[in-house]
Design a protein around this motif. Structure first.
Motif, PDB file in Angstrom:
ATOM      1  N   ALA A   1      36.363  41.816  26.187  1.00  0.00           N
ATOM      2  CA  ALA A   1      36.900  42.804  25.486  1.00  0.00           C
ATOM      3  C   ALA A   1      37.776  42.420  24.202  1.00  0.00           C
ATOM      4  O   ALA A   1      37.340  42.767  22.970  1.00  0.00           O
ATOM      5  CB  ALA A   1      38.117  43.496  26.293  1.00  0.00           C
TER       6      ALA A   1
ATOM      7  N   GLU B   1      44.791  33.552  23.433  1.00  0.00           N
ATOM      8  CA  GLU B   1      44.175  33.490  24.463  1.00  0.00           C
ATOM      9  C   GLU B   1      44.868  32.484  25.464  1.00  0.00           C
ATOM     10  O   GLU B   1      45.214  31.411  24.924  1.00  0.00           O
ATOM     11  CB  GLU B   1      42.721  33.093  24.514  1.00  0.00           C
TER      12      GLU B   1
ATOM     13  N   ILE C   1      37.669  36.500  32.358  1.00  0.00           N
ATOM     14  CA  ILE C   1      37.226  36.334  33.900  1.00  0.00           C
ATOM     15  C   ILE C   1      35.747  36.038  33.939  1.00  0.00           C
ATOM     16  O   ILE C   1      35.259  35.538  35.036  1.00  0.00           O
ATOM     17  CB  ILE C   1      37.404  37.534  34.526  1.00  0.00           C
TER      18      ILE C   1
ATOM     19  N   HIS D   1      27.684  34.500  39.049  1.00  0.00           N
ATOM     20  CA  HIS D   1      26.395  35.094  39.436  1.00  0.00           C
ATOM     21  C   HIS D   1      25.824  36.096  38.327  1.00  0.00           C
ATOM     22  O   HIS D   1      26.558  36.061  37.193  1.00  0.00           O
ATOM     23  CB  HIS D   1      26.984  36.256  40.540  1.00  0.00           C
TER      24      HIS D   1
ATOM     25  N   VAL E   1      51.185  35.035  25.614  1.00  0.00           N
ATOM     26  CA  VAL E   1      52.171  36.135  24.915  1.00  0.00           C
ATOM     27  C   VAL E   1      53.167  36.393  25.772  1.00  0.00           C
ATOM     28  O   VAL E   1      52.742  36.850  26.895  1.00  0.00           O
ATOM     29  CB  VAL E   1      51.007  37.398  24.312  1.00  0.00           C
TER      30      VAL E   1
ATOM     31  N   ASN F   1      39.492  46.006  30.598  1.00  0.00           N
ATOM     32  CA  ASN F   1      40.070  46.029  31.982  1.00  0.00           C
ATOM     33  C   ASN F   1      41.740  46.357  31.774  1.00  0.00           C
ATOM     34  O   ASN F   1      42.372  46.904  32.921  1.00  0.00           O
ATOM     35  CB  ASN F   1      39.855  44.883  32.561  1.00  0.00           C
TER      36      ASN F   1
ATOM     37  N   ASP G   1      33.408  48.342  36.029  1.00  0.00           N
ATOM     38  CA  ASP G   1      32.578  47.380  36.898  1.00  0.00           C
ATOM     39  C   ASP G   1      31.767  46.773  35.990  1.00  0.00           C
ATOM     40  O   ASP G   1      31.031  45.666  36.265  1.00  0.00           O
ATOM     41  CB  ASP G   1      32.122  48.095  38.056  1.00  0.00           C
TER      42      ASP G   1
ATOM     43  N   VAL H   1      30.417  45.114  32.193  1.00  0.00           N
ATOM     44  CA  VAL H   1      30.799  44.149  31.221  1.00  0.00           C
ATOM     45  C   VAL H   1      30.496  45.164  29.762  1.00  0.00           C
ATOM     46  O   VAL H   1      31.015  45.020  29.036  1.00  0.00           O
ATOM     47  CB  VAL H   1      30.700  42.771  31.425  1.00  0.00           C
TER      48      VAL H   1
HETATM   49  C1  LIG Z   1      34.921  38.982  40.132  1.00  0.00           C
HETATM   50  C2  LIG Z   1      34.309  40.017  39.131  1.00  0.00           C
HETATM   51  C3  LIG Z   1      32.922  40.300  39.096  1.00  0.00           C
HETATM   52  C4  LIG Z   1      32.449  40.827  38.212  1.00  0.00           C
HETATM   53  N1  LIG Z   1      31.049  41.058  38.199  1.00  0.00           N
HETATM   54  C5  LIG Z   1      30.362  42.143  37.242  1.00  0.00           C
HETATM   55  C6  LIG Z   1      28.834  42.130  37.218  1.00  0.00           C
HETATM   56  O1  LIG Z   1      28.188  41.571  38.005  1.00  0.00           O
HETATM   57  N2  LIG Z   1      28.317  42.706  36.114  1.00  0.00           N
HETATM   58  C7  LIG Z   1      29.023  43.148  34.969  1.00  0.00           C
HETATM   59  O2  LIG Z   1      28.596  43.708  34.301  1.00  0.00           O
HETATM   60  N3  LIG Z   1      30.692  43.135  35.242  1.00  0.00           N
HETATM   61  C8  LIG Z   1      31.415  42.547  36.170  1.00  0.00           C
HETATM   62  N4  LIG Z   1      32.625  42.301  36.264  1.00  0.00           N
HETATM   63  C9  LIG Z   1      33.355  43.208  35.417  1.00  0.00           C
HETATM   64  C10 LIG Z   1      33.433  42.429  33.853  1.00  0.00           C
HETATM   65  O3  LIG Z   1      33.502  41.004  34.275  1.00  0.00           O
HETATM   66  C11 LIG Z   1      34.927  42.812  33.475  1.00  0.00           C
HETATM   67  O4  LIG Z   1      35.161  44.181  33.619  1.00  0.00           O
HETATM   68  C12 LIG Z   1      35.115  42.005  32.083  1.00  0.00           C
HETATM   69  O5  LIG Z   1      35.282  40.801  32.288  1.00  0.00           O
HETATM   70  C13 LIG Z   1      36.616  42.551  31.343  1.00  0.00           C
HETATM   71  O6  LIG Z   1      36.703  42.099  30.443  1.00  0.00           O
HETATM   72  P1  LIG Z   1      38.104  41.996  29.516  1.00  0.00           P
HETATM   73  O7  LIG Z   1      38.202  41.116  28.448  1.00  0.00           O
HETATM   74  O8  LIG Z   1      38.809  43.355  29.659  1.00  0.00           O
HETATM   75  O9  LIG Z   1      39.244  41.148  30.842  1.00  0.00           O
HETATM   76  P2  LIG Z   1      39.084  39.814  31.164  1.00  0.00           P
HETATM   77  O10 LIG Z   1      37.916  39.022  31.209  1.00  0.00           O
HETATM   78  O11 LIG Z   1      40.074  39.573  32.337  1.00  0.00           O
HETATM   79  O12 LIG Z   1      39.867  38.990  29.989  1.00  0.00           O
HETATM   80  C14 LIG Z   1      41.167  39.090  29.626  1.00  0.00           C
HETATM   81  C15 LIG Z   1      41.885  37.867  28.654  1.00  0.00           C
HETATM   82  O13 LIG Z   1      43.145  37.876  28.443  1.00  0.00           O
HETATM   83  C16 LIG Z   1      43.883  36.863  28.512  1.00  0.00           C
HETATM   84  N5  LIG Z   1      45.222  37.177  28.756  1.00  0.00           N
HETATM   85  C17 LIG Z   1      45.938  37.986  29.922  1.00  0.00           C
HETATM   86  N6  LIG Z   1      47.054  38.042  29.624  1.00  0.00           N
HETATM   87  C18 LIG Z   1      47.368  37.104  28.387  1.00  0.00           C
HETATM   88  C19 LIG Z   1      48.759  37.089  27.946  1.00  0.00           C
HETATM   89  N7  LIG Z   1      49.729  37.362  28.186  1.00  0.00           N
HETATM   90  N8  LIG Z   1      48.646  36.233  26.767  1.00  0.00           N
HETATM   91  C20 LIG Z   1      47.498  35.568  26.223  1.00  0.00           C
HETATM   92  N9  LIG Z   1      46.381  35.951  26.990  1.00  0.00           N
HETATM   93  C21 LIG Z   1      46.382  36.835  27.880  1.00  0.00           C
HETATM   94  C22 LIG Z   1      43.282  36.276  30.130  1.00  0.00           C
HETATM   95  O14 LIG Z   1      43.708  35.007  30.103  1.00  0.00           O
HETATM   96  C23 LIG Z   1      41.854  36.486  29.775  1.00  0.00           C
HETATM   97  O15 LIG Z   1      41.153  35.561  29.283  1.00  0.00           O
HETATM   98  C24 LIG Z   1      33.194  41.754  37.353  1.00  0.00           C
HETATM   99  C25 LIG Z   1      34.628  41.443  37.117  1.00  0.00           C
HETATM  100  C26 LIG Z   1      35.102  40.469  38.111  1.00  0.00           C
HETATM  101  C27 LIG Z   1      36.703  40.332  38.061  1.00  0.00           C
END
Ligand SMILES: Cc1cc2nc3c(=O)[nH]c(=O)nc-3n(C[C@H](O)[C@H](O)[C@H](O)COP(=O)(O)OP(=O)(O)OC[C@H]3O[C@@H](n4cnc5c(N)ncnc54)[C@H](O)[C@@H]3O)c2cc1C
Ligand code: SF4
Lengths: 120, 421
Positions: B14, B34, B42, B48, B86, B295, B301, B303
């Motif tokens: 994101a 980060e 994540i 996978h 943060v 997220n 679900d 990405v």
């Molecule tokens: C186990 C699992 C399996 C999945 N499988 C699939 C799949 O097969 N296919 C698919 O399309 N999607 C899948 N997803 C969904 C997709 O991966 C997630 O929806 C996506 O990664 C979310 O992105 P994000 O950037 O919102 O969150 P994240 O990837 O969680 O990134 C958030 C980031 O913010 C950082 N952060 C948080 N708080 C702070 C703070 N206070 N200060 C500094 N940094 C901070 C964290 O360290 C992290 O790096 C899966 C998710 C999970 C958890």
């Protein structure tokens, strides 16, 4: 004659498929569209999967580098493939696409890295 | 105090997509903070495949999907800091973070994009008395231990909860030689994707017991076994249905919740259902100039949806900084989720200042067959789409076009609901 029950993964409907195998004759019922029929035929004749795992990596900030089979392999080779993957250790740096195993478990398929890992 | 145009909290998919689109929209003074030692969030532990089918038209693993966005951000020379945690964000957009090199630092921003992701629901899910021996992990923790840190987590495994992470870990542990005995799910259906049930459980003949929960845990130092039982319609265990499994590991996969401690501190209005902030069609929270995506806003679900949602947040944050955007809202409409629709994101739309169209994402409350999704402007039905099946595990969306509001100049409410088809 043999019948098998499968769940189609083509879409969220997840149709419950029944496959009847009678010699060369394969009939599929329960599918709502042709995707389901094709999926079921492939599943009973030549099911394949991409295998993903990780291998040990030395000289990096993390302990494992993730890998996958470059293409799908026969389903019944999954555990043979894993047995070979488990034996491997590589040295950092590693780049996405680096070949980790040239021919995995006699499938003719490569295992490649899926993560960039810098040397420490 | 150093001031940036846009500060992005979180360098997962994101945060990266938001940064890339903000820069493309003309703002260069960006900083991604980060807390981890690498970008990608994540996805780094989701080794996978199945990522990116919509975005790249190919099936990538998590790290590969992340790498494409990391490479793009680096190529565009978007600044970021790693190991930067943060700690707080004020309504005046002052951000306090900490890292090894700089210690405690305060910076300010014209716009902030919240992209902190989510974390796993804690053990509360395991609502039973008794010891808490070693060998009980959340599925995501086990995933990280195995895939990044290289530990072997256990040999005889029971999994509680059939969310995607639990399913993925059932396969992962099986491939590593463990014996996954059962996946027990409290609900009468699985919250995971069909594809994962087939390829992670059925492929390896791992039984999925729906409407079951853990009622007993054995072992003092290390877990030695669990007892599961069927539950009734009120989710209470039914006496006499207990089954015992010997095991050395119990994984809990009981859902994800957005990580919103910082968001709450800013004082924005939160949503009870999503556990994320309420946002308008620009993905702007109740505090002007603070945007949210991924997220942290609502659990996704796929990405691909995270990336497209975040790109929109980035673009809107840039427009806000460049003051192209109308800040005065002329016609704010509230979205209402009803009759099987649990929530919507966004929660409001500024019809006067919206783009040509806005994607409204939502989840349904149960598994429904042959229902339609209906959209009402005021009390007039304007759209109805028949769906053969709807499931809580699959996010749904409708596209609302700006044009479509022409004939409804005075509406104050849009309702999205399911209806018998
Ligand atoms: C186990 C699992 C399996 C999945 N499988 C699939 C799949 O097969 N296919 C698919 O399309 N999607 C899948 N997803 C969904 C997709 O991966 C997630 O929806 C996506 O990664 C979310 O992105 P994000 O950037 O919102 O969150 P994240 O990837 O969680 O990134 C958030 C980031 O913010 C950082 N952060 C948080 N708080 C702070 C703070 N206070 N200060 C500094 N940094 C901070 C964290 O360290 C992290 O790096 C899966 C998710 C999970 C958890
Ligand atoms: S058969 Fe067609 S409708 Fe049924 S699950 Fe497969 S793809 Fe979907």
């Amino acid at each position: 004659m043999e019948t098998k029950n499968l769940t189609c993964i083509g879409c969220p409907m997840g149709c419950a498929l029944t496959v009847t195998i009678d010699g060369d004759e394969i009939t599929v019922t329960g599918n709502t569209c042709t995707v389901g029929a094709n999926y079921a035929k492939k599943e009973v004749t030549n099911p394949t999967r991409v295998v993903t795992s990780s291998v040990r990596v030395c000289g990096a900030a993390i302990a494992r580098v993730s890998v996958k089979t470059a293409t799908d392999i026969p389903k019944n080779k999954i555990f043979d493939c894993m047995a070979e993957i488990r034996e491997i250790t590589v040295n950092a740096p590693v780049s996405i696409g680096d070949v980790i195993i040239e021919d995995c478990a006699g499938t003719g398929v490569k295992v490649v890295a899926t993560k960039n890992v810098a040397a420490k | 105090m150093k001031q940036y145009d846009i500060v992005i909290i979180g360098g997962g998919p994101a945060g990266l997509a938001a940064a890339i689109s903000a820069k493309n929209a003309g703002v260069s003074d960006i900083m991604i903070l980060e807390r981890d030692e690498s970008l990608g969030g994540i996805l780094n532990q989701c080794i996978h495949n199945g990522f990116g089918l919509h975005t790249f038209k190919e099936e990538l693993t998590g790290p590969e999907y992340a790498a494409r966005f990391i490479a793009k951000a680096q190529e565009m020379e978007i600044p970021y800091k790693l190991g930067a945690m943060v700690l707080s964000v004020s309504p005046e957009k002052v951000i306090t973070y900490m890292n090894k090199q700089e210690g405690l630092v305060q910076i300010s921003a014209k716009a902030i994009i919240l992209a902190m992701g989510c974390r796993e629901r804690p053990r509360g899910a395991l609502n039973i008395p008794g010891f808490r021996p070693a060998g009980i992990y959340s599925a995501g923790t086990a995933q990280r231990l195995m895939n990044i840190e290289g530990y072997s987590v256990g040999k005889e495994v029971v999994i509680l909860g059939s969310g995607d992470i639990g399913l993925i870990m059932a396969r992962r542990m099986t491939l590593e030689g463990a014996n996954v005995k059962v996946v027990a799910e409290l609900m009468p259906y699985s919250g995971g994707l069909k594809r994962n049930i087939v390829q992670c459980l059925n492929d390896f003949n791992i039984p999925l017991k729906l409407s079951h929960t853990v009622v007993g845990i054995d072992g003092e130092k290390r877990i030695t076994g669990v007892t599961i039982a069927e539950v009734d319609a009120n989710r209470q265990p039914i006496p006499g249905t207990e089954i015992h499994y010997d095991c050395d590991t119990l994984l809990l996969s009981c859902g994800l919740i957005p990580e919103n401690e910082l968001t709450r501190e800013i004082g924005v209005e939160m949503n009870r259902v999503t556990s994320g902030p309420n946002v308008d069609d620009k993905l702007q929270t109740g505090v002007e100039g603070v945007f949210a995506c991924g997220n942290v806003l609502h659990v996704h679900d796929l990405v691909d949806h995270v990336s497209s949602e975040a790109a929109l947040a980035g673009e809107n944050a840039a427009a806000y900084v460049l003051a192209k955007a109308e800040t005065e809202s002329a016609h704010k409409v509230t979205l209402k989720a009803e009759n099987g629709v649990r929530y919507t994101v966004p929660q409001t739309i500024d019809v006067a200042n919206m783009r040509d169209s806005v994607t409204v994402r939502f989840r349904v409350a149960d598994i429904y067959h042959n229902r339609s999704i209906a959209v009402y402007y005021g009390d007039k039905k304007v759209m109805s789409r028949k769906k053969r099946v709807l499931a809580p595990g699959e996010m749904e969306q409708v596209l609302l076009k700006k044009d479509s509001f022409k004939d409804y100049p005075d509406i104050t409410e849009i309702t999205i609901r399911t209806e018998e088809a």
